[in-house]
Design a protein around this motif. Sequence first.
Motif, short mmCIF file in Angstrom:
data_model
loop_
_atom_site.label_atom_id
_atom_site.label_comp_id
_atom_site.label_asym_id
_atom_site.label_seq_id
_atom_site.Cartn_x
_atom_site.Cartn_y
_atom_site.Cartn_z
N MET A 8 27.58 -51.07 10.97
CA MET A 8 26.51 -51.51 11.86
C MET A 8 26.04 -50.35 12.75
SD MET A 8 26.68 -54.52 14.72
CE MET A 8 27.11 -55.75 13.52
N LEU A 42 25.28 -49.09 16.10
CA LEU A 42 25.70 -49.50 17.44
C LEU A 42 24.88 -48.80 18.51
CD1 LEU A 42 29.58 -49.38 16.97
CD2 LEU A 42 28.06 -51.34 16.75
N GLY A 77 26.46 -53.00 20.38
CA GLY A 77 26.05 -53.85 19.29
C GLY A 77 24.73 -53.42 18.72
N ASP A 78 24.20 -54.25 17.83
CA ASP A 78 22.89 -54.03 17.24
C ASP A 78 21.87 -54.75 18.12
OD1 ASP A 78 20.49 -54.55 15.59
OD2 ASP A 78 21.65 -53.58 14.01
N GLN A 87 19.60 -57.46 16.45
CA GLN A 87 20.29 -58.69 16.08
C GLN A 87 20.61 -59.55 17.31
OE1 GLN A 87 23.64 -58.06 13.52
NE2 GLN A 87 22.51 -56.81 12.05
N ILE A 88 21.12 -58.94 18.38
CA ILE A 88 21.43 -59.70 19.59
C ILE A 88 20.17 -60.34 20.15
CG2 ILE A 88 22.28 -59.51 21.96
CD1 ILE A 88 24.47 -59.37 19.87
N HIS A 131 29.43 -59.40 15.21
CA HIS A 131 29.82 -58.67 16.42
C HIS A 131 31.20 -59.11 16.93
CE1 HIS A 131 25.53 -57.68 16.41
NE2 HIS A 131 25.79 -56.72 17.28
N HIS A 132 31.96 -59.82 16.07
CA HIS A 132 33.31 -60.29 16.41
C HIS A 132 33.32 -61.16 17.66
CE1 HIS A 132 35.04 -57.62 13.39
NE2 HIS A 132 34.29 -56.66 13.87
N PHE A 178 31.40 -62.47 23.75
CA PHE A 178 31.56 -61.20 23.05
C PHE A 178 32.71 -60.42 23.66
CE2 PHE A 178 27.02 -62.21 22.58
CZ PHE A 178 26.91 -62.17 21.20
N SER A 221 34.66 -54.15 23.19
CA SER A 221 35.09 -53.33 22.05
C SER A 221 34.30 -52.04 22.03
CB SER A 221 34.90 -54.09 20.74
OG SER A 221 33.54 -54.44 20.58
N VAL A 234 32.51 -51.50 16.90
CA VAL A 234 32.20 -52.78 16.26
C VAL A 234 31.75 -52.48 14.84
CG1 VAL A 234 30.77 -54.84 16.34
CG2 VAL A 234 31.46 -53.73 18.46
#
Length: 456
Positions: free
Chosen positions: A309, A311, A346-347, A350-351, A424-425, A443, A446, A449
Amino acid sequence: MFEQLKPKRLMWKIWVLILLIIVTLALMILLTVRSSIAQFIDEQVYETLQDVDYYLGNTNQLENIPQNPIEYDRRQQESRSVNQLIFLPNGRIIYGSAPLELTNRMYREAIEQTSEIAKYQTTIDGEDVYYIIRQNEYDGTLIYQASYAWDAYRRELVSTLFWRISILIGVISLLSLIPALWMSRELTKPIVEMERAVEKISNRQWETVLPLAREDELGQLARSIDAMRLELQEQDLAQQALLQNISHDLKTPIMVIRGYAQSIGDGIYPTGDLRGSAEVIDEEASRLEKKVVDLLYVTKLEYFKGQEMRLEPINLDKLMELLVARFKLRGDLEWAVTGHAGEMLGDGEQIRVAFENVLDNALRYAQSSIRIHLNRTDAGVEIVIANDGPPVDENLDLFHQFSRGKQGKFGLGLFIVQRIVTLHHGEVTLGNTADGVAVRFRFPHSKTVQISNSDE
């Protein structure tokens, strides 16, 4: 050509493997037995030669044996099969006789011998002869004492024993092939059944039964395939329902757009004027576009599954502020945003899509207000999006790809949300509250990811 001769069925491969093992063991046993028999006979011959040589060279020992008649008779018999030759270092024979070739060979080896006693074996005219040469002294003179015996039966004995053992092992091997064939069939029978069952399952024959009554690894494999069959059956039924309903959902706006377009072409305005009719066409086109975009985004998420991904740090507070400012324009509702979540890795795209889908649902069903709470804890970040709309059926898995939403419509919005959060776990849940419905995002903290390979 050789590849065509290879057995293609597992049963024959197992049978051939067992056959090769039997043949290999038989050859190893035969070679070992043959060498062991020959070595044993050689040792026995040399032991007899040494015993006779010792007792013949020490007659007083032989005279002391008569009190044991059995031992005395054995020594007498052995002494008859053993010949002796005594000669001097100059080659003169002072006792016994032997063929000239054997005598010359013994003399050469006696002269070169450095130890007191040594063992020898040679072949003369196709006959094996065993002998030992001992160095002795007689009246202060060095003499050589050779005891030898012709092997009249060793080769015949070894060959006879070898062929008898070979025949025995061959019979045992042939008899072993029958249980080997039976065992290979028993091992491959459930595999063949599973192969046929999987072939039927691939043809969507979901009622296919697998051989589950086993407790070994094949039974575990059969149960796993059966679980896959049930899941595929459920997915197939749900997919068929999805295709039927999604085609209906896509067909409706298309029919409205075509109907309004044809009416406008005939000079008729269904809403009374051109502007109103154009707005209806634009609204239906937007609905159609939303469904197509959702389908394409699901395909995109599945395509990138298993890949690394991209990040980037995401400021959740700022992102939520921008989304709320944009969604406020779409309805006359009361908005409340509280708390702070800070940043996460994260992305970003996507978020944003995940929050947009939840806010779009909240905007669609909220009656008067939408409340958003952001929080940052030691475990991670938490975002709650709540609205005062009607309660949902908590028995339904609304995050499933083929779940049916309110009013019997199929939607992919919440499935996209769940997939993004899983990648994103994180965790997302939906439930009823005292005054409406709430979607809760969690979330973890981390630093790295990566894409998850699970199909949750």
